[in-house]
Design an enzyme around this catalytic site. Structure first.
Site, PDB file in Angstrom:
ATOM      1  N   ASP A 260       0.849  -1.190   0.000  1.00 48.30           N
ATOM      2  CA  ASP A 260       0.000   0.000   0.000  1.00 48.30           C
ATOM      3  C   ASP A 260       0.883   1.238   0.000  1.00 48.30           C
ATOM      4  O   ASP A 260       1.331   1.697   1.048  1.00 48.30           O
ATOM      5  CB  ASP A 260      -0.922  -0.027   1.235  1.00 48.30           C
ATOM      6  CG  ASP A 260      -1.886   1.161   1.262  1.00 48.30           C
ATOM      7  OD1 ASP A 260      -1.913   1.928   0.271  1.00 48.30           O
ATOM      8  OD2 ASP A 260      -2.608   1.310   2.273  1.00 48.30           O
ATOM      9  N   LYS A 267       1.693   7.921   0.364  1.00 45.85           N
ATOM     10  CA  LYS A 267       1.994   7.971   1.799  1.00 45.85           C
ATOM     11  C   LYS A 267       3.381   8.584   2.025  1.00 45.85           C
ATOM     12  O   LYS A 267       4.293   8.317   1.234  1.00 45.85           O
ATOM     13  CB  LYS A 267       2.021   6.551   2.382  1.00 45.85           C
ATOM     14  CG  LYS A 267       0.675   5.904   2.643  1.00 45.85           C
ATOM     15  CD  LYS A 267       0.871   4.503   3.228  1.00 45.85           C
ATOM     16  CE  LYS A 267      -0.426   3.728   3.350  1.00 45.85           C
ATOM     17  NZ  LYS A 267      -1.320   4.209   4.429  1.00 45.85           N
ATOM     18  N   ARG A 341     -11.136  -0.508   1.550  1.00 47.29           N
ATOM     19  CA  ARG A 341     -12.603  -0.579   1.482  1.00 47.29           C
ATOM     20  C   ARG A 341     -13.077  -0.745   0.048  1.00 47.29           C
ATOM     21  O   ARG A 341     -14.163  -1.269  -0.188  1.00 47.29           O
ATOM     22  CB  ARG A 341     -13.222   0.641   2.185  1.00 47.29           C
ATOM     23  CG  ARG A 341     -12.984   1.951   1.530  1.00 47.29           C
ATOM     24  CD  ARG A 341     -13.174   3.110   2.504  1.00 47.29           C
ATOM     25  NE  ARG A 341     -12.054   3.230   3.440  1.00 47.29           N
ATOM     26  CZ  ARG A 341     -11.969   4.139   4.403  1.00 47.29           C
ATOM     27  NH1 ARG A 341     -12.930   5.035   4.568  1.00 47.29           N
ATOM     28  NH2 ARG A 341     -10.924   4.159   5.200  1.00 47.29           N
TER      29      ARG A 341
END
Ligand code: BES
Ligand code: ZN
Ligand code: ZN
Length: 489
Positions: A260, A267, A341
């Site tokens: 991720d 990030k 999600r």
């Protein structure tokens, strides 16, 4: 080589401590003076300043030929499962340097129920500590492997079968999660799962990106489109009991983001580091599935794993994109780092269409859950509020603790969209662990009873409960307790 368990009901007084060179011993508040070497333990305990019922281990070497190394503790009967497992981890760690081939375990002075509970915790801790974890060091440490646990004072007819099944599932979950993303891409992961499916006679289907396009799984594909290789997809495994007595099915679902980066909303370095473990939800679902297979449960189980990477790149999805999930729901993208999600939305929708009796998903879904609970608990969310006390109790009893959060409808206000059916998340509202759960709940079809575990305790410095590695594989022990002890399946 699997660890063998030998059970011996020899009474404490007849115990031959000279036979084994590594021991773990548990006493009630007082050290039993009729024990061999009792005075050595008592002296040692005094010397280290340990008080009555002090759960900190006392460590000593016996004045025998091989200087048997003993780690012992005195505990109260009503010690919590979490404290007991934590103590078990510390006692096992006292033996780390010895690379013992055999471990002796003695539990004496407790009633039958407590003896079994304590013995189980120590076996669980020994098994998790002896499981081999991935290492890419060029100089391998010489492997002296534990091959036998000899336990005194108890004989359990099924040989602690469930403890072994849970430890195997947990070791699988941890070892997969520790692999860096260049060693565990979605395609390598799929290959590993195929091997497991062959060995365990699971039926396997893989919905690759083409198949997912056919299913119009636009939420999943929004995330996977950023990858340079089109190897993402949804794995569907099926376990069928040999006795065809039951048709009501359990479905496990896991978030399997092999890395991720955050995507377009990249990030920062200190938040990205460690994100190879963002597939731990899928690893825990798979480990639970393996443990249930080992237990030969009498109900069918499906395991759905959403495997993908969250990449940055020219094809990656962007904030303000609008995508359509397989159930027709349109989603306004707000932040590409909320990818979990997205892949789960389609996976939950597809899995729940088949009307399982119960569906449980596992995901390292939100930083918010970690901020609110810390890393010693995971979050538990459900569309059946009446499950909550049982979920919490299963956490307490298993030592893998969960706590719940509200899921009322009015939380949806925060993810109302002007342009689509729903916003993926909110930049302002906070409480992202609750909003993420509310978001997921819309994709649970047929009013399927559903539990979502936000794995805030997937990684904890120094380990957690009986688990000695930072990567915990949290959730398997909890789930088997919930399903089997609490009879939820
Ligand atoms: N995988 C992360 C959540 C996470 C972070 C789990 C650290 C465990 C440790 C998830 O995909 C994520 O990045 N969530 C965002 C959501 C936000 C953008 C709404 C987060 O929590 O910051
Ligand atoms: Zn993310
Ligand atoms: Zn993530």
């Amino acid at each position: 080589m699997p660890v063998k368990l030998q059970q011996n009901i020899a009474t404490a007084k007849k115990l031959n401590l000279d036979k084994i060179s590594n021991w773990i011993m548990i006493f009630p508040e007082e050290i039993n003076q009729s024990y061999p070497y009792a005075s050595v333990f008592t002296e040692r305990r005094k010397a280290t300043g340990s008080k009555k019922t002090d759960t900190s281990p006392v460590v000593c070497d016996l004045p025998n030929k091989q200087a048997s190394h003993v780690a012992l503790a005195c505990i109260k009967q009503d010690i919590s499962s979490f404290a007991l497992l934590t103590l078990a981890r510390k006692l096992v760690a006292e033996h780390n340097a010895y690379k013992a081939k055999e471990m002796g375990v003695s539990v004496a002075g407790f009633d039958e129920v407590q003896t079994e509970r304590i013995a189980e915790a120590i076996i669980a801790a020994i098994l998790t500590a002896s499981a081999e974890m991935p290492s890419f060091k060029s100089k391998k440490k010489p492997a002296v492997k534990l091959s036998r646990i000899t336990i005194y004072g108890i004989r359990k007819s099924n040989g602690f079968k469930r403890t072994f099944a849970e430890a195997e599932g947990n070791a699988l979950a941890r070892s997969l999660s520790m692999l860096p993303s260049n060693k565990l891409t979605p395609s390598i992961y799929l290959r590993r799962i195929k091997e497991l499916a062959r060995d365990n006679k699971w039926k396997l289907e893989f919905y690759d990106t083409k198949a997912l396009q056919k299913k119009k799984a636009g939420a999943f594909l929004a995330v996977s489109q950023g990858s340079p290789t089109a190897d993402a997809g949804i794995v569907r495994l099926h376990y069928k009991p040999t006795t065809k007595t039951r048709k009501d099915q359990l479905t496990l679902v896991g978030k399997g983001i092999c890395y991720d980066t955050g995507g377009t909303n990249l990030k920062p370095a200190n938040y990205m580091f460690g994100m190879h473990e963002d597939m731990q939800g899928s690893a825990v679902a798979l480990g639970t599935f393996l443990a249930l297979t080992r237990m030969k449960v009498n109900f069918p189980v499906e395991c759905w794993l959403a495997l993908a990477m969250n990449h940055i790149g020219p094809k990656a999805y962007k904030p303000n994109d609008v995508v359509t999930a397989s159930d027709g729901t349109t989603i306004e993208i707000v932040h590409t780092d909320a990818e979990g999600r997205m892949v789960l939305a389609d996976t939950l929708a597809l899995a729940s269409k088949l009307k399982p009796k119960l569906m449980i998903d596992y995901a390292t879904l939100t930083g918010a859950c970690m901020y609110s609970l810390g890393t010693a608990y995971s979050g538990a969310f459900t569309n059946k509020e009446e499950f909550i006390p049982t979920l919490i109790e299963a956490g307490k009893d298993s030592g893998e603790r969960v706590w719940s959060f509200p899921m009322d409808e009015d939380f949806d206000k925060a993810i109302e969209s002007d342009i689509a059916d729903v916003k993926q998340c909110s930049l302002e509202a906070g409480m992202d662990h609750i909003l993420a759960s509310r978001f997921l709940q819309r994709f649970v079809k047929n009013d399927t009873p559903w539990i979502h575990i936000d794995l805030s305790s997937s990684n904890r410095k120094g380990g957690l409960a009986h688990i000695p590695t930072d990567t915990t594989g949290f959730g398997i022990r909890f789930t088997l307790n919930f399903l089997l002890d609490k009879k939820m399946m």
